[in-house]
Design an enzyme around this catalytic site. Structure first.
Site, PDB file in Angstrom:
ATOM      1  N   SER A  52      44.758  37.874  43.909  1.00 44.05           N
ATOM      2  CA  SER A  52      44.532  36.587  43.245  1.00 44.05           C
ATOM      3  C   SER A  52      43.045  36.415  43.014  1.00 44.05           C
ATOM      4  O   SER A  52      42.232  36.728  43.904  1.00 44.05           O
ATOM      5  CB  SER A  52      45.072  35.430  44.083  1.00 44.05           C
ATOM      6  OG  SER A  52      44.885  34.197  43.400  1.00 44.05           O
ATOM      7  N   GLU A  53      42.669  35.912  41.831  1.00 40.62           N
ATOM      8  CA  GLU A  53      41.251  35.881  41.467  1.00 40.62           C
ATOM      9  C   GLU A  53      40.427  34.901  42.286  1.00 40.62           C
ATOM     10  O   GLU A  53      39.191  34.922  42.209  1.00 40.62           O
ATOM     11  CB  GLU A  53      41.062  35.626  39.963  1.00 40.62           C
ATOM     12  CG  GLU A  53      41.702  34.386  39.414  1.00 40.62           C
ATOM     13  CD  GLU A  53      43.064  34.651  38.798  1.00 40.62           C
ATOM     14  OE1 GLU A  53      43.344  34.084  37.741  1.00 40.62           O
ATOM     15  OE2 GLU A  53      43.871  35.410  39.396  1.00 40.62           O
TER      16      GLU A  53
END
Length: 222
Positions: A52-53
């Site tokens: 996940s960024e």
């Protein structure tokens, strides 16, 4: 759309079909919407590392309601779990993973995908309330592969797979494969090429719901 002769895939079924194609050991980012469901559908005996960024590697399935950790969320602000060996790190390091080409795959939703692989997934006009394209641009350009999960047509029956995108682009020529509720389609130098269709639908019916040519090569039943 007359669906009396076929059954479109549900959101969960689209996610499961995508999960079926992700190989062992890939590092994968999942976009908002249907893509987030993919983490729940990967077989337990297959290791896929989800990213996940906002700075997480090793995302697990969505938590049960009673097991929510309010401090553990993905970039879409959804509650998540962490697999054994998972890690947290700085936002800048997360984008270094994306921009450095270290993700094997990113799965995104989209408003439109063009026959040359252009993707539009952040705004439907210049007047949309979204302030900017955000991390989707980095993911579409930085990941080694981009797959899209989407409905084949809009609620009004308009094609989402088109000759050229009418909406602001997220990235040009980025998409390699599309999973819709009716088909799996590769984006090739020749344009859209069918991989499979849901049972009961014909090529002509699917073509009628698509805004660009669907080449019938390698078509099989789902």
């Amino acid at each position: 759309m007359d669906s009396t002769s076929w059954k479109p895939r549900s959101r969960r079924e689209i996610a499961a079909r995508i999960a079926q194609d992700i190989p062992e050991g890939w590092y994968v980012n999942l976009g908002i919407g249907v893509p987030t469901l993919v983490a729940d559908e990967v077989p337990e005996d297959r290791e896929v590392v989800f990213h996940s960024e906002n700075g997480i590697l090793g995302i697990g399935p969505a938590p049960d309601e009673g097991d929510v950790n309010p401090w553990l969320i993905n970039a879409g602000k959804q509650y998540i779990t962490l697999q054994p060996g998972g890690s947290y790190f700085h936002h800048a390091d997360s984008f270094a993973i994306i921009r450095g080409g270290h993700l094997d795959l990113c799965v995104l939703g989209a408003y439109q995908v063009a026959a040359n692989g252009d993707i539009a997934n952040w705004a439907t006009s210049e007047n949309d309330t979204a302030p900017a394209v955000g991390g989707a641009m980095d993911l579409a350009v930085g990941a080694r592969r981009v797959w899209v999960a989407m409905n084949h047509v809009t609620k009004d029956g308009a094609p989402r797979l088109v000759e050229s995108c009418a909406y602001p682009l997220t990235a040009p020529g980025a998409v390699g494969r599309i999973y819709t509720d009716l088909a799996v389609i590769d984006v090739t130098p020749r344009g859209f090429e069918l991989v499979e269709m849901v049972p009961g639908i014909t090529h002509d019916q699917l073509q009628g719901m698509t805004g660009a040519e669907l080449r019938p090569a390698r078509v099989t039943a789902a």
